[in-house]
Design an enzyme around this catalytic site. Structure first.
Site, PDB file in Angstrom:
ATOM      1  N   THR A 138      67.755 -13.207  92.072  1.00  0.00           N
ATOM      2  CA  THR A 138      68.755 -13.653  90.935  1.00  0.00           C
ATOM      3  C   THR A 138      68.096 -13.283  89.459  1.00  0.00           C
ATOM      4  O   THR A 138      68.987 -12.797  88.508  1.00  0.00           O
ATOM      5  CB  THR A 138      68.840 -15.147  90.918  1.00  0.00           C
ATOM      6  OG1 THR A 138      69.419 -15.569  92.423  1.00  0.00           O
ATOM      7  CG2 THR A 138      69.984 -15.795  89.881  1.00  0.00           C
ATOM      8  N   ASN A 166      75.361  -9.188 101.536  1.00  0.00           N
ATOM      9  CA  ASN A 166      74.715 -10.057 102.140  1.00  0.00           C
ATOM     10  C   ASN A 166      75.306 -10.794 103.057  1.00  0.00           C
ATOM     11  O   ASN A 166      74.911 -11.368 104.160  1.00  0.00           O
ATOM     12  CB  ASN A 166      74.374 -11.239 101.127  1.00  0.00           C
ATOM     13  CG  ASN A 166      75.464 -11.550 100.072  1.00  0.00           C
ATOM     14  OD1 ASN A 166      75.822 -10.404  99.505  1.00  0.00           O
ATOM     15  ND2 ASN A 166      75.985 -12.780  99.918  1.00  0.00           N
ATOM     16  N   SER A 208      64.024  -9.271  96.415  1.00  0.00           N
ATOM     17  CA  SER A 208      63.509 -10.603  96.786  1.00  0.00           C
ATOM     18  C   SER A 208      62.546 -10.345  97.690  1.00  0.00           C
ATOM     19  O   SER A 208      62.837 -10.132  98.796  1.00  0.00           O
ATOM     20  CB  SER A 208      64.673 -11.396  96.636  1.00  0.00           C
ATOM     21  OG  SER A 208      64.123 -12.841  96.706  1.00  0.00           O
ATOM     22  N   HIS A 234      61.851 -13.402  99.670  1.00  0.00           N
ATOM     23  CA  HIS A 234      62.080 -14.308 100.783  1.00  0.00           C
ATOM     24  C   HIS A 234      62.885 -13.841 101.696  1.00  0.00           C
ATOM     25  O   HIS A 234      63.303 -14.424 102.638  1.00  0.00           O
ATOM     26  CB  HIS A 234      62.354 -15.685 100.176  1.00  0.00           C
ATOM     27  CG  HIS A 234      63.805 -15.911  99.772  1.00  0.00           C
ATOM     28  ND1 HIS A 234      64.776 -16.589 100.288  1.00  0.00           N
ATOM     29  CD2 HIS A 234      64.306 -15.451  98.354  1.00  0.00           C
ATOM     30  CE1 HIS A 234      65.916 -16.511  99.742  1.00  0.00           C
ATOM     31  NE2 HIS A 234      65.423 -15.940  98.385  1.00  0.00           N
ATOM     32  N   THR A 278      52.996 -16.992  82.970  1.00  0.00           N
ATOM     33  CA  THR A 278      51.859 -16.809  84.037  1.00  0.00           C
ATOM     34  C   THR A 278      52.113 -16.151  85.124  1.00  0.00           C
ATOM     35  O   THR A 278      53.091 -16.735  85.835  1.00  0.00           O
ATOM     36  CB  THR A 278      50.863 -17.852  83.903  1.00  0.00           C
ATOM     37  OG1 THR A 278      50.292 -18.106  82.540  1.00  0.00           O
ATOM     38  CG2 THR A 278      49.652 -17.552  84.948  1.00  0.00           C
ATOM     39  N   CYS A 329      80.936 -24.787 100.068  1.00  0.00           N
ATOM     40  CA  CYS A 329      81.572 -26.017 100.336  1.00  0.00           C
ATOM     41  C   CYS A 329      80.888 -26.971  99.319  1.00  0.00           C
ATOM     42  O   CYS A 329      80.553 -28.057  99.745  1.00  0.00           O
ATOM     43  CB  CYS A 329      81.254 -26.403 101.761  1.00  0.00           C
ATOM     44  SG  CYS A 329      82.738 -26.495 102.858  1.00  0.00           S
TER      45      CYS A 329
END
Ligand code: PLP
Length: 370
Positions: A70, A139, A187, A189, A227, A315
């Site tokens: 993001t 996605n 990204s 993850h 950092t 939702c």
């Protein structure tokens, strides 16, 4: 638990998690500090940056670490989608990280076909200095865009290409130089690294285009202050190293499972459509419309048995918003609200998929008997 939601996030690879620990407990120095104790943190950040850059055919100084996809997308839209001197061209299939951070008055939407493909010849009216942002893979559908052809078209017009590769990175080969990608978001993850780490690749001679969002210290070459998240960067580097060594085998194993799942469902479950099946897709994504079924009900039923999948609808307030991606490929609201995404990875098994198919059939027969 049967985890079929790898497009939402993945388990952190245990080797990546193990690699991170010493950078919390032993080598916790601030990479910007001047004493010898900080050398190892600094070395680790540089090392992982090299590994990640090398993996996509980039230079280390072209990688800006961010908190995830993001933020990387927002760095591009904040810098380039609000200017009165250029147009931002993108598709309606993009993730909300792009769509909710652009200025619609300065945006041109590129049409896509019914399979969710944005072909280069549909991009019209690009001018010198404009920015085109088309995601590498979607996605919800997993569909892969013809990025190399899009890049050629974009560059012929003197414009720049950004791609959101959050879903694709680590799953299919990407070489930014060979493919002509100027900017790319990724990204951790979604590919076995921890949450909260990602990067924006920006080609060296185009970095002047980017304005930092987060300002402060001079980290990340002044493009992203704060950092560095050293443990997450180390985990990210480790996950990329693993992907480098196993991506081809994982691709084959994952695709075999996904194809098996879809073939079995087509054989055993009536009245379903598999979205995006006719085009090149990521190996693990499967978007299935169960006509006449409310996706939320099927999801809840699967959840009882520990099966994790997802629906494209948000939702938030109780009313289902049909997925903008499914709408963009021509599904009706009802069809979109009857669609589930299953996303597998190489760790899933045929037994898990058989169990899931059994539970889907069970749900449908209970529903039909009422
Ligand atoms: N872009 C795409 C295509 C995604 O699928 C996602 C996450 O689902 C994002 C961006 C956002 O990434 P992150 O969760 O790292 O902020």
């Amino acid at each position: 638990m049967i985890y079929l939601d790898n497009a939402a996030t993945t388990r952190t690879d245990p080797d990546a998690a193990l690699a991170m620990l010493p950078y919390m407990t032993d080598f916790y120095g601030n990479p910007s500090a001047d004493y010898g104790f900080a050398i190892e943190s600094r070395r680790a950040v540089a090392n992982e940056r090299n590994i990640i850059a090398d993996f996509i055919g980039a230079e280390p100084n072209e990688i800006i670490f961010t908190s995830g996809g993001t933020e990387a997308d927002n760095m591009v839209t904040n810098s380039l989608a609000h200017s009165s001197s250029r147009w931002f061209l993108t598709s309606t299939l993009e993730h909300k990280a792009i769509l909710n951070s652009i200025n619609e008055n300065r945006t041109i939407f590129i049409p896509n076909d019914m399979n969710g493909i944005v072909s280069a010849d549909r991009i019209a009216g690009i001018q010198d200095g404009d920015v085109v942002s088309v995601m590498f893979a979607n996605n919800e559908l997993g569909t892969i865009q013809p990025i190399t052809e899009i890049a050629e078209k974009v560059h012929e017009a003197g414009a720049y290409l950004h791609t959101d590769a959050v879903q694709a990175f680590g799953h299919v080969p990407i070489n930014v130089k060979k493919m002509g990608i100027d900017m790319m978001s990724a990204s951790g993850h979604k590919m076995g690294a921890p949450k909260g780490i990602g990067f924006l690749y920006v080609k060296k001679d185009l970095q002047w285009l980017i304005t930092p969002i987060i300002r402060g210290g001079g980290q990340e070459n002044h493009y992203r202050a704060g950092t560095e998240n050293v443990p997450a960067i180390v985990g990210f580097g480790k996950a990329v190293e693993i992907a480098r060594n196993t991506m081809d085998n994982r691709y084959i194993a994952t695709k075999k499972l996904r194809d098996y799942f879809e073939d079995q469902l087509l054989k055993e479950v009536p009245n379903i459509t598999i979205n995006g099946r006719n085009v090149d897709r990521l190996p693990g994504h499967s978007s299935i419309t169960f006509h006449g079924v409310r996706a939320e009900e099927l999801l809840s039923y699967l959840d009882i048995y520990g099966i994790c999948a997802s629906s494209g609808s948000a939702c938030n307030t109780g009313d289902e918003q049909p997925s903008h991606v499914l709408k963009a490929i021509g599904l009706t609201d009802n069809e979109a609200n009857s669609t589930l995404r299953f996303s597998m990875n190489h760790r899933n098994t045929k037994e898990e998929l058989n169990f899931t198919i059994g539970k889907i059939k069970e749900f449908l027969s209970i529903k039909n008997s009422h």
